[in-house]
Design a protein around this motif. Structure first.
Motif, short mmCIF file in Angstrom:
data_model
loop_
_atom_site.label_atom_id
_atom_site.label_comp_id
_atom_site.label_asym_id
_atom_site.label_seq_id
_atom_site.Cartn_x
_atom_site.Cartn_y
_atom_site.Cartn_z
N ILE A 113 -7.42 -3.73 4.63
CA ILE A 113 -6.62 -2.65 4.03
C ILE A 113 -7.17 -2.34 2.65
N ASP A 114 -7.63 -1.11 2.46
CA ASP A 114 -8.21 -0.67 1.19
C ASP A 114 -7.33 0.43 0.62
N LEU A 115 -6.71 0.16 -0.51
CA LEU A 115 -5.82 1.15 -1.14
C LEU A 115 -6.66 2.27 -1.75
N ASN A 116 -6.32 3.50 -1.43
CA ASN A 116 -7.12 4.66 -1.85
C ASN A 116 -6.85 5.03 -3.30
N SER A 117 -7.93 5.06 -4.12
CA SER A 117 -7.79 5.43 -5.54
C SER A 117 -6.55 4.78 -6.13
N SER A 164 4.88 0.76 6.40
CA SER A 164 5.57 -0.17 5.52
C SER A 164 5.22 0.09 4.06
N ILE A 165 3.94 0.37 3.78
CA ILE A 165 3.54 0.69 2.41
C ILE A 165 4.19 1.99 1.96
N TYR A 166 4.20 2.99 2.83
CA TYR A 166 4.81 4.29 2.50
C TYR A 166 6.30 4.12 2.20
N LYS A 167 6.98 3.34 3.03
CA LYS A 167 8.43 3.19 2.92
C LYS A 167 8.84 2.26 1.77
N ASN A 168 8.11 1.16 1.60
CA ASN A 168 8.54 0.13 0.65
C ASN A 168 7.85 0.16 -0.70
N VAL A 169 6.71 0.84 -0.78
CA VAL A 169 5.98 0.88 -2.05
C VAL A 169 5.99 2.27 -2.67
N GLY A 170 5.68 3.29 -1.88
CA GLY A 170 5.72 4.65 -2.42
C GLY A 170 4.92 5.62 -1.59
N GLU A 171 5.36 6.85 -1.55
CA GLU A 171 4.69 7.86 -0.72
C GLU A 171 3.33 8.27 -1.27
N ILE A 200 1.16 6.11 -2.46
CA ILE A 200 0.26 4.98 -2.26
C ILE A 200 -0.27 5.02 -0.83
N ARG A 201 -1.53 5.42 -0.70
CA ARG A 201 -2.13 5.52 0.63
C ARG A 201 -3.24 4.48 0.79
N CYS A 202 -3.55 4.19 2.04
CA CYS A 202 -4.59 3.20 2.31
C CYS A 202 -5.44 3.61 3.49
N SER A 203 -6.65 3.10 3.52
CA SER A 203 -7.53 3.22 4.67
C SER A 203 -7.68 1.83 5.27
N ILE A 204 -7.60 1.75 6.58
CA ILE A 204 -7.65 0.45 7.26
C ILE A 204 -8.84 0.42 8.21
#
Length: 440
Positions: free
Chosen positions: A15-19, A137-144, A146-150
């Protein structure tokens, strides 16, 4: 020599968090969403961007772009001084969000997370469901924002490669039956461990494309790298698990601890640099005690900006990532094992007195303090006679107050001018630890 067929399964998710840093700022400030934004270590045109939003990347701005150049590329760019504390909080929140969907195996850096799949989780449809659940889970619990590439792959190395193949918000899987042809189109620099210097070395040996690299057999790869790394890479690129999966080598004992800092313009004087050096030592000494180590060596490095005239007459100069031409100087002090601030400060003072003071050493802009030869407290040989000055007790008392009220609440007078400068900076290769009320 052909490699044995591997079952079409995914063993790892990367999981790589984008920017990440820029995305955190856009999460904290909704008014910045959809606008070009860059995170900087300090508000100076000579420093470099450490993160850029995708809107800024559309203008050609990326990590390492000088702030002055970024302003030219995008006159309306939003510049924000990075918040180490906020990024650490969000990194921990992401880990917790990922854990709700899949167990976290390791955290290579502040914006990366790795999950190892087991059993039926490895089946492609199930692995994809887990990856999508992580995103949700990241979208719901951390923030909309915060995006990631998997990336999904049969080994950890390829999972990282896959995570970089589609950004932002990507999801790419590399199955053994698709390898190595599925990565043949990638530039060599897309491979972890292949930077500019390695690429240049490969080019000199006649390897300029991924296709040429993949055409080599195992012996050819070994000769190309002149090490076992070539053998491992041969297997990794074909989806084979060779045991370590591209993970960084484990170290049972931490070897160094320290802090570095690019000085803000108002501290680019000899007096200002000493105050900041004092602050860096204060932080390093406190971390040393919190992590239960003693040290026997302190290394200090300072870089001085040069004028054009000085550059022309200098025997040797270097260029900092910010573009500043500079001369550098460093020195090491050795002493009996200690972890108290006062002893370390005396060592730093001894180095400072030796620091050259010629015309080329009047504009310091970068400092680094590193403690070497770390000894775990439980392995330290006890002294026959106790510390007569109770320096350890003094440091312990300072720690108790600083843990409760902030790490600069109680300090020696020398760092007073720089008390609010040199804040804890962003850590790319590790997630900072929270000591008391501060992250360090």
């Amino acid at each position: 020599m052909s490699t044995p067929a591997q079952p079409d399964r995914f063993h790892f998710l990367h999981i790589d968090l984008n920017s990440f840093f820029a995305s955190v700022e856009q999460q904290l400030h909704p008014e910045y969403r959809g606008r070009p934004l860059a995170v900087v270590p300090t508000m100076a045109d000579t420093t470099c961007c450490i993160a850029a939003s995708y809107e800024a990347k559309a203008f050609g701005i990326k990590t390492g772009t000088r702030v002055g150049d970024a302003k030219k590329l995008c006159p309306g760019i939003i510049l924000i001084e990075g918040s180490h504390t906020e990024y650490s909080k969000y990194s921990h929140a992401v880990k917790e969000a990922v854990e709700q969907a899949c167990h976290v195996t390791s955290i290579p850096s502040i914006d990366e997370t790795v999950c190892e799949l087991i059993g039926r989780e490895q089946e492609p449809p199930n692995a994809r469901k887990i990856a999508l659940a992580i995103k949700q889970s990241i979208y719901k619990n951390v923030g909309e924002a915060i995006r990631c590439s998997i990336g999904m792959a049969p080994n950890r190395y390829l999972a990282k490669v896959a995570s970089d193949m589609q950004k932002p918000d990507g999801l790419i899987g590399l199955l053994p039956s698709q390898l190595p042809r599925a990565i043949a189109h990638l530039p060599l620099r897309e491979l972890p461990g292949v930077g500019a210097r390695t690429e240049a070395r490969l080019n000199k040996k006649g390897i300029t494309t991924m296709e040429q690299l993949l055409a080599l057999d195992r012996n050819g790869m070994h000769k190309l790298w002149d090490s076992v790394w070539g053998d491992r890479l041969y297997h990794w690129l074909r989806g084979i698990d060779v045991g370590d999966d591209g993970a960084p080598p484990a170290s049972d004992v931490q070897k160094t601890l320290g802090h570095s800092h690019v000085l803000a313009p108002q501290f680019r004087t000899i007096t200002g640099a000493w105050a900041v050096a004092h602050k860096l030592l204060h932080k390093a000494a406190m971390r040393l005690r919190m992590e239960k180590f003693h040290t026997t060596s302190l290394c200090f490095n300072i870089r001085f900006a040069l004028t054009r005239e000085q550059i022309a007459h200098a025997e040797k100069s270097r260029r900092h990532s910010s573009g500043i031409e500079h001369a550098s100087w460093g020195m090491e002090a050795r002493f009996e094992a200690c972890n108290d601030t006062l002893t370390l400060l005396e060592a730093l003072q001894g180095i400072w007195r030796q620091c050259p003071k010629s015309s080329e050493q009047q504009k310091p802009f970068f400092l680094a303090i590193t403690l070497h030869n770390l000894i775990p407290d439980d392995e330290l040989q006890q002294r026959l006679f106790p510390d007569p000055n109770n320096r350890a007790s003094l440091s312990s008392t300072m720690d108790k107050l600083n843990l409760k009220y902030g790490h600069t609440k109680l300090h020696f007078a020398g760092m007073l001018p720089a008390r609010e400068s040199a804040p804890t900076r962003i850590a790319f290769t590790q997630i900072p630890t929270k000591y008391g009320v501060d992250y360090m």
